[in-house]
Design a protein around this motif. Structure first.
Motif, PDB file in Angstrom:
ATOM      1  N   GLY A   1      80.021  72.192  45.843  1.00  0.00           N
ATOM      2  CA  GLY A   1      80.795  73.204  46.579  1.00  0.00           C
ATOM      3  C   GLY A   1      81.364  74.021  45.619  1.00  0.00           C
ATOM      4  N   ALA A   2      82.065  73.642  44.501  1.00  0.00           N
ATOM      5  CA  ALA A   2      82.970  74.416  43.672  1.00  0.00           C
ATOM      6  C   ALA A   2      81.910  75.173  42.883  1.00  0.00           C
ATOM      7  CB  ALA A   2      83.416  73.311  42.715  1.00  0.00           C
ATOM      8  N   LEU A   3      80.772  74.649  42.558  1.00  0.00           N
ATOM      9  CA  LEU A   3      79.683  75.414  41.771  1.00  0.00           C
ATOM     10  C   LEU A   3      79.196  76.574  42.579  1.00  0.00           C
ATOM     11  CD1 LEU A   3      78.099  75.664  38.877  1.00  0.00           C
ATOM     12  CD2 LEU A   3      76.599  74.030  40.022  1.00  0.00           C
ATOM     13  N   ALA A   4      78.851  76.392  43.693  1.00  0.00           N
ATOM     14  CA  ALA A   4      78.475  77.515  44.733  1.00  0.00           C
ATOM     15  C   ALA A   4      79.305  78.324  44.820  1.00  0.00           C
ATOM     16  CB  ALA A   4      77.779  76.610  46.101  1.00  0.00           C
ATOM     17  N   GLY A   5      80.505  77.810  45.161  1.00  0.00           N
ATOM     18  CA  GLY A   5      81.607  78.857  45.355  1.00  0.00           C
ATOM     19  C   GLY A   5      81.856  79.663  44.028  1.00  0.00           C
ATOM     20  N   ALA A   6      81.861  79.042  43.025  1.00  0.00           N
ATOM     21  CA  ALA A   6      82.205  80.039  41.851  1.00  0.00           C
ATOM     22  C   ALA A   6      80.983  81.010  41.662  1.00  0.00           C
ATOM     23  CB  ALA A   6      82.235  79.065  40.501  1.00  0.00           C
ATOM     24  N   VAL A   7      79.806  80.628  41.980  1.00  0.00           N
ATOM     25  CA  VAL A   7      78.558  81.657  41.780  1.00  0.00           C
ATOM     26  C   VAL A   7      78.971  82.951  42.806  1.00  0.00           C
ATOM     27  CG1 VAL A   7      76.259  81.840  42.222  1.00  0.00           C
ATOM     28  CG2 VAL A   7      77.017  80.066  40.721  1.00  0.00           C
ATOM     29  N   ALA A   8      79.226  82.481  44.100  1.00  0.00           N
ATOM     30  CA  ALA A   8      79.423  83.485  45.156  1.00  0.00           C
ATOM     31  C   ALA A   8      80.361  84.338  44.754  1.00  0.00           C
ATOM     32  CB  ALA A   8      79.504  82.674  46.433  1.00  0.00           C
ATOM     33  N   ARG A   9      81.381  83.764  44.231  1.00  0.00           N
ATOM     34  CA  ARG A   9      82.783  84.758  43.848  1.00  0.00           C
ATOM     35  C   ARG A   9      82.161  85.633  42.753  1.00  0.00           C
ATOM     36  NH1 ARG A   9      85.434  80.232  44.491  1.00  0.00           N
ATOM     37  NH2 ARG A   9      85.573  79.805  42.221  1.00  0.00           N
ATOM     38  N   LEU A  10      81.686  85.248  41.743  1.00  0.00           N
ATOM     39  CA  LEU A  10      81.394  86.061  40.640  1.00  0.00           C
ATOM     40  C   LEU A  10      80.478  87.116  41.030  1.00  0.00           C
ATOM     41  CD1 LEU A  10      81.267  83.723  37.605  1.00  0.00           C
ATOM     42  CD2 LEU A  10      82.915  85.243  37.974  1.00  0.00           C
ATOM     43  N   LEU A  11      79.284  86.775  41.851  1.00  0.00           N
ATOM     44  CA  LEU A  11      78.373  87.867  42.209  1.00  0.00           C
ATOM     45  C   LEU A  11      79.014  88.881  42.900  1.00  0.00           C
ATOM     46  CD1 LEU A  11      75.114  85.296  43.250  1.00  0.00           C
ATOM     47  CD2 LEU A  11      75.524  86.951  41.093  1.00  0.00           C
ATOM     48  N   GLY A  12      79.876  88.532  43.675  1.00  0.00           N
ATOM     49  CA  GLY A  12      80.755  89.566  44.377  1.00  0.00           C
ATOM     50  C   GLY A  12      82.114  90.207  43.773  1.00  0.00           C
ATOM     51  N   ASP A  13      82.146  90.047  42.493  1.00  0.00           N
ATOM     52  CA  ASP A  13      83.413  90.197  41.981  1.00  0.00           C
ATOM     53  C   ASP A  13      82.969  90.882  40.327  1.00  0.00           C
ATOM     54  OD1 ASP A  13      86.080  91.021  40.701  1.00  0.00           O
ATOM     55  OD2 ASP A  13      86.626  88.865  41.209  1.00  0.00           O
ATOM     56  N   PRO A  14      82.297  92.145  40.135  1.00  0.00           N
ATOM     57  CA  PRO A  14      82.200  92.683  38.883  1.00  0.00           C
ATOM     58  C   PRO A  14      83.247  92.859  37.816  1.00  0.00           C
ATOM     59  CG  PRO A  14      81.391  94.143  40.760  1.00  0.00           C
ATOM     60  CD  PRO A  14      82.187  92.980  41.524  1.00  0.00           C
ATOM     61  N   ALA A  15      84.415  93.166  38.262  1.00  0.00           N
ATOM     62  CA  ALA A  15      85.514  93.058  37.630  1.00  0.00           C
ATOM     63  C   ALA A  15      85.897  91.777  36.865  1.00  0.00           C
ATOM     64  CB  ALA A  15      86.864  93.404  38.278  1.00  0.00           C
ATOM     65  N   ARG A  16      85.866  90.494  37.608  1.00  0.00           N
ATOM     66  CA  ARG A  16      85.927  89.096  37.005  1.00  0.00           C
ATOM     67  C   ARG A  16      84.706  89.069  35.939  1.00  0.00           C
ATOM     68  NH1 ARG A  16      88.725  85.219  34.920  1.00  0.00           N
ATOM     69  NH2 ARG A  16      87.783  83.050  35.265  1.00  0.00           N
ATOM     70  N   CYS A  17      83.631  89.216  36.237  1.00  0.00           N
ATOM     71  CA  CYS A  17      82.487  89.156  35.620  1.00  0.00           C
ATOM     72  C   CYS A  17      82.818  89.805  34.044  1.00  0.00           C
ATOM     73  CB  CYS A  17      81.120  89.721  36.064  1.00  0.00           C
ATOM     74  SG  CYS A  17      80.571  88.736  37.075  1.00  0.00           S
ATOM     75  N   GLU A  18      83.330  91.087  34.278  1.00  0.00           N
ATOM     76  CA  GLU A  18      83.606  92.050  33.058  1.00  0.00           C
ATOM     77  C   GLU A  18      84.694  91.282  32.149  1.00  0.00           C
ATOM     78  OE1 GLU A  18      82.982  94.564  29.905  1.00  0.00           O
ATOM     79  OE2 GLU A  18      81.874  94.330  31.700  1.00  0.00           O
ATOM     80  N   THR A  19      85.662  90.613  32.739  1.00  0.00           N
ATOM     81  CA  THR A  19      86.725  90.007  32.240  1.00  0.00           C
ATOM     82  C   THR A  19      86.061  88.847  31.524  1.00  0.00           C
ATOM     83  OG1 THR A  19      88.431  90.534  33.818  1.00  0.00           O
ATOM     84  CG2 THR A  19      88.886  88.666  32.536  1.00  0.00           C
TER      85      THR A  19
END
Length: 378
Positions: A324-342
């Protein structure tokens, strides 16, 4: 003063070393290729004892080594092959516990110094755990120096009786195209098209398909992110005993996952991905984690072993075994370009703190020099 002259001083013959590979993991094989290249450039003679397929994959001969085919087993023929390769060696350097054990058998009563680098922690259960401890003790006591790629491996070697155990600087070579930008002959868009991920996010993981690497957790997570629109494609590069089991599960549950087997273009696959995933693994210095941070690809990894020390704040860490934590982290990052850039920025900073290939070779050479100072003159 040149490095070469410092390793053939006062008419001494060039230092002759034999590198022994055990399981042939990507971590140890990549390290041995990098180390061989640096040693040869500094005037050291290197023989690599490894199966022929390892030389085919990692091209030890291409960086100046003499390659001797030795199968990955402890049978008498393999040990005899090692003994023959050791005949005129000044020093033997084994990579991994099993390579260390085979080198110990082959050296017998010879006084040639043995260096053993431990890249991963070995695991066994029941009666095999007792055998594993005996093996660890035998190798730790036989080695003049044990180099551990993480502090827990150094501590373990000391607890098994190593007289000299040290933390090793181990660098992963940065692929040329990561340094210079994309390979113009095969841009990321082409890689993604080949994998079937043109209109959807691409997730990438790499590793032997075995029980310790968290693939069940990964497939559980894939079932959860199947509902995303568009559903990301997870590509798994690697071979191993779980392949059939994983493939059946992917088909039965219609999971958006592709097993692509062993690949020699892993760094390109990782560089083309939106996210790299590391659900677990025994290596102290994961090749995938290093490739992802070097390539500025956000990494989601299970917080196991020394991985948190390796990646610092340059990756999204989740509990091991928590789908659940792994799937949640993937979903969040795919929807958050700013976090990915960080994560890209932090990952780049973290990668800059890792040892360079030159520092790795220099540390190993200083150990070799300590152990071979009394070599005869030519």
């Amino acid at each position: 003063m040149s490095h070469v002259s410092s390793h053939s001083p006062h008419g001494q013959a060039p230092l002759r070393t034999v590198q022994v590979l055990g399981g042939g993991s990507a971590v140890s094989s990549t390290h041995v290729r990098s180390l061989t290249s640096g040693l040869v450039a500094r005037g050291v003679r290197v023989t690599v004892c490894a199966p022929s397929e390892a030389d085919g994959l990692y091209d030890f001969t291409g960086v100046g080594a003499h390659h001797v085919h030795v199968p990955r087993s402890s049978d008498p023929a393999s040990v005899a092959g090692l003994r023959s390769a050791f005949a005129d060696a000044d020093l033997v350097h084994a990579h991994g516990l099993h390579a260390g054990f085979r080198a110990t058998l082959a050296l017998g009563r010879r006084t040639t110094p043995l260096v053993v680098t431990l890249h991963t922690r070995s695991y066994a259960e029941g009666a095999r755990a007792h055998l594993l401890r005996l093996l660890e003790r035998r190798v730790a006591k036989a080695a003049a120096v044990v180099l551990g790629t993480s502090s827990d491996l150094v501590d373990q070697a000391r607890s098994r009786g190593a007289r000299d155990a040290r933390l090793a600087a181990v660098a992963l070579p940065v692929p040329r195209r990561v340094v210079a930008g994309e390979d113009p002959d095969r841009p990321a868009s082409k890689v993604r098209a080949e994998l079937g991920a043109t209109e959807r996010p691409l997730l990438m993981t790499v590793g032997t398909l075995d029980r310790r690497r968290g693939y069940d957790t990964l497939l559980d997570a894939a079932r959860e992110w199947r509902g995303l629109d568009p559903a990301p494609l997870l590509v798994v590069a690697g071979e191993g005993p779980l392949r059939g089991t994983l493939q059946r599960r992917i088909e039965d549950e219609e999971l958006p996952v592709r097993l692509v087997g062993r690949r020699d273009d892993v760094s390109e696959l990782v560089a083309a991905a939106d996210l790299a995933l590391l659900p677990g693994g025994p290596e102290a210095r994961s090749v995938l984690a290093q490739q992802a941070l070097h390539a500025r690809v956000p990494l989601v990894a299970a917080a196991v072993g020394s991985l948190p020390d390796l990646v610092g704040d340059g990756a999204e860490l989740v509990p091991y075994g928590d789908a659940g934590a792994l799937a949640g982290a993937v979903a969040r990052l795919l929807g958050d370009p700013a976090r990915c850039e960080t994560l890209r920025e932090r990952g780049t900073r973290q990668a800059a703190t890792w040892p360079t290939e030159d520092e790795t070779v220099a540390q190993v050479l200083s150990v070799y020099d300590e152990l071979t100072q009394l070599r005869p003159l030519t």
